[in-house]
Design a protein around this motif. Sequence first.
Motif, PDB file in Angstrom:
ATOM      1  N   CYS A 133     -50.206  32.421  -6.595  1.00 21.36           N
ATOM      2  CA  CYS A 133     -49.673  33.667  -6.038  1.00 21.36           C
ATOM      3  C   CYS A 133     -50.450  34.878  -6.546  1.00 21.36           C
ATOM      4  O   CYS A 133     -50.861  34.942  -7.709  1.00 21.36           O
ATOM      5  CB  CYS A 133     -48.203  33.818  -6.401  1.00 21.36           C
ATOM      6  SG  CYS A 133     -47.114  32.638  -5.571  1.00 21.36           S
ATOM      7  N   LYS A 134     -50.612  35.830  -5.649  1.00 18.99           N
ATOM      8  CA  LYS A 134     -51.440  36.996  -5.910  1.00 18.99           C
ATOM      9  C   LYS A 134     -51.041  37.718  -7.194  1.00 18.99           C
ATOM     10  O   LYS A 134     -51.895  38.066  -8.015  1.00 18.99           O
ATOM     11  CB  LYS A 134     -51.351  37.945  -4.714  1.00 18.99           C
ATOM     12  CG  LYS A 134     -52.154  39.213  -4.818  1.00 18.99           C
ATOM     13  CD  LYS A 134     -52.234  39.915  -3.466  1.00 18.99           C
ATOM     14  CE  LYS A 134     -50.876  40.108  -2.828  1.00 18.99           C
ATOM     15  NZ  LYS A 134     -50.946  40.799  -1.522  1.00 18.99           N
ATOM     16  N   GLU A 135     -49.732  37.920  -7.397  1.00 19.86           N
ATOM     17  CA  GLU A 135     -49.285  38.649  -8.586  1.00 19.86           C
ATOM     18  C   GLU A 135     -49.654  37.918  -9.868  1.00 19.86           C
ATOM     19  O   GLU A 135     -49.977  38.554 -10.877  1.00 19.86           O
ATOM     20  CB  GLU A 135     -47.757  38.842  -8.549  1.00 19.86           C
ATOM     21  CG  GLU A 135     -47.264  39.674  -7.384  1.00 19.86           C
ATOM     22  CD  GLU A 135     -46.850  38.815  -6.208  1.00 19.86           C
ATOM     23  OE1 GLU A 135     -45.970  39.243  -5.454  1.00 19.86           O
ATOM     24  OE2 GLU A 135     -47.415  37.703  -6.054  1.00 19.86           O
ATOM     25  N   ASP A 136     -49.585  36.588  -9.840  1.00 22.52           N
ATOM     26  CA  ASP A 136     -49.881  35.821 -11.044  1.00 22.52           C
ATOM     27  C   ASP A 136     -51.334  35.997 -11.460  1.00 22.52           C
ATOM     28  O   ASP A 136     -51.638  36.118 -12.652  1.00 22.52           O
ATOM     29  CB  ASP A 136     -49.569  34.342 -10.809  1.00 22.52           C
ATOM     30  CG  ASP A 136     -48.076  34.079 -10.744  1.00 22.52           C
ATOM     31  OD1 ASP A 136     -47.369  34.898 -10.150  1.00 22.52           O
ATOM     32  OD2 ASP A 136     -47.627  33.064 -11.290  1.00 22.52           O
ATOM     33  N   CYS A 137     -52.245  36.009 -10.488  1.00 28.56           N
ATOM     34  CA  CYS A 137     -53.657  36.231 -10.790  1.00 28.56           C
ATOM     35  C   CYS A 137     -53.904  37.649 -11.297  1.00 28.56           C
ATOM     36  O   CYS A 137     -54.624  37.854 -12.273  1.00 28.56           O
ATOM     37  CB  CYS A 137     -54.510  35.986  -9.543  1.00 28.56           C
ATOM     38  SG  CYS A 137     -54.876  34.253  -9.225  1.00 28.56           S
ATOM     39  N   VAL A 138     -53.319  38.612 -10.622  1.00 24.37           N
ATOM     40  CA  VAL A 138     -53.550  40.015 -10.972  1.00 24.37           C
ATOM     41  C   VAL A 138     -53.021  40.320 -12.363  1.00 24.37           C
ATOM     42  O   VAL A 138     -53.704  40.962 -13.180  1.00 24.37           O
ATOM     43  CB  VAL A 138     -52.907  40.948  -9.926  1.00 24.37           C
ATOM     44  CG1 VAL A 138     -52.958  42.404 -10.406  1.00 24.37           C
ATOM     45  CG2 VAL A 138     -53.621  40.817  -8.590  1.00 24.37           C
ATOM     46  N   LEU A 139     -51.801  39.872 -12.685  1.00 28.88           N
ATOM     47  CA  LEU A 139     -51.221  40.140 -14.005  1.00 28.88           C
ATOM     48  C   LEU A 139     -51.998  39.426 -15.113  1.00 28.88           C
ATOM     49  O   LEU A 139     -52.182  39.964 -16.210  1.00 28.88           O
ATOM     50  CB  LEU A 139     -49.752  39.709 -14.028  1.00 28.88           C
ATOM     51  CG  LEU A 139     -48.797  40.604 -13.226  1.00 28.88           C
ATOM     52  CD1 LEU A 139     -47.404  39.970 -13.177  1.00 28.88           C
ATOM     53  CD2 LEU A 139     -48.720  41.998 -13.834  1.00 28.88           C
ATOM     54  N   ASN A 199     -53.467  35.063  -0.833  1.00 27.82           N
ATOM     55  CA  ASN A 199     -53.079  36.361  -0.269  1.00 27.82           C
ATOM     56  C   ASN A 199     -51.567  36.494  -0.181  1.00 27.82           C
ATOM     57  O   ASN A 199     -51.054  37.563   0.165  1.00 27.82           O
ATOM     58  CB  ASN A 199     -53.695  36.540   1.113  1.00 27.82           C
ATOM     59  CG  ASN A 199     -55.196  36.729   1.054  1.00 27.82           C
ATOM     60  OD1 ASN A 199     -55.713  37.355   0.134  1.00 27.82           O
ATOM     61  ND2 ASN A 199     -55.911  36.174   2.023  1.00 27.82           N
ATOM     62  N   TYR A 200     -50.866  35.400  -0.461  1.00 35.53           N
ATOM     63  CA  TYR A 200     -49.406  35.414  -0.399  1.00 35.53           C
ATOM     64  C   TYR A 200     -48.816  35.830  -1.744  1.00 35.53           C
ATOM     65  O   TYR A 200     -49.440  35.686  -2.793  1.00 35.53           O
ATOM     66  CB  TYR A 200     -48.870  34.031  -0.019  1.00 35.53           C
ATOM     67  CG  TYR A 200     -49.129  33.652   1.415  1.00 35.53           C
ATOM     68  CD1 TYR A 200     -48.348  34.169   2.448  1.00 35.53           C
ATOM     69  CD2 TYR A 200     -50.154  32.761   1.746  1.00 35.53           C
ATOM     70  CE1 TYR A 200     -48.581  33.817   3.762  1.00 35.53           C
ATOM     71  CE2 TYR A 200     -50.395  32.400   3.061  1.00 35.53           C
ATOM     72  CZ  TYR A 200     -49.601  32.937   4.060  1.00 35.53           C
ATOM     73  OH  TYR A 200     -49.838  32.587   5.365  1.00 35.53           O
ATOM     74  N   SER A 201     -47.573  36.307  -1.688  1.00 39.90           N
ATOM     75  CA  SER A 201     -46.874  36.782  -2.885  1.00 39.90           C
ATOM     76  C   SER A 201     -45.774  35.817  -3.287  1.00 39.90           C
ATOM     77  O   SER A 201     -45.373  34.936  -2.516  1.00 39.90           O
ATOM     78  CB  SER A 201     -46.264  38.169  -2.622  1.00 39.90           C
ATOM     79  OG  SER A 201     -47.272  39.113  -2.339  1.00 39.90           O
TER      80      SER A 201
END
Length: 255
Positions: A133-139, A199-201
């Motif tokens: 998930c996108k947030e997991d990579c970004v964080l 690209n999914y959340s």
Amino acid sequence: MAHLMAGQWLLLLMWMAECAQSRATRARTELLNVCMDAKHHKEKPGPEDKLHDQCSPWKTNACCSTNTSQEDTKDISYLYRFNWNHCGTMTPECKRHFIQDTCLYECSPNLGPWIQQVDQSWRKERILDVPLCKEDCVLWWEDCKSSFTCKSNWLKGWNWTSGHNECPVGASCHPFTFYFPTPAVLCEKIWSHSYKLSNYSRGSGRCIQMWFDPAQGNPNEEVARFYAEVMSGAGLREAWLLVCSLSLVLFCVVS
């Protein structure tokens, strides 16, 4: 005689169609609730009531043992003798993502759609291109900005002469952003494409979550079912194309 042959061909095609459907259903089932054939994984998932700390979300159904979850938090554990602090002390904010990443890898029974066979001394299977998930990579990337490393691919190329990983000759320590300029580079390169940035959340049902609240259930079960259906459908379409091709051959033979 031609009619007899046509009837026999028809029965053969019907049997092939049933086999294609059966293979697709079996393949879908075999991708769900499974453990990798790897160094510390259990043969089959099951409950582990005492999973330690960050691995505890998987305690109702895990591919890891309690001992594995306890070792996961150590700087140099018996699991892989991997030293997170190879370029100075890794920040706690960064380290918790690597602990959670290891918990996902060791404990999750929901990675079946992305398991691939490998010829390695320490495992026979690995994961490839798991849509994280996108947030997991970004964080993960944000929290590791102030930590240091000397390599972009952590799966190979280390100096192991001391019994744990050290930077190879000529590799200099720099902030994470030097080797991982974007979240996508971090998630996709660090373990040789075990993950890919989705690209999914979270909550979309289309990406694997590294972090989740077990009180709300395991969202990765739905994700695994979705991709297992997609992959089985692709296999079924290929089988039906073969059946249709043989049907065309039959038509040409008897006409």
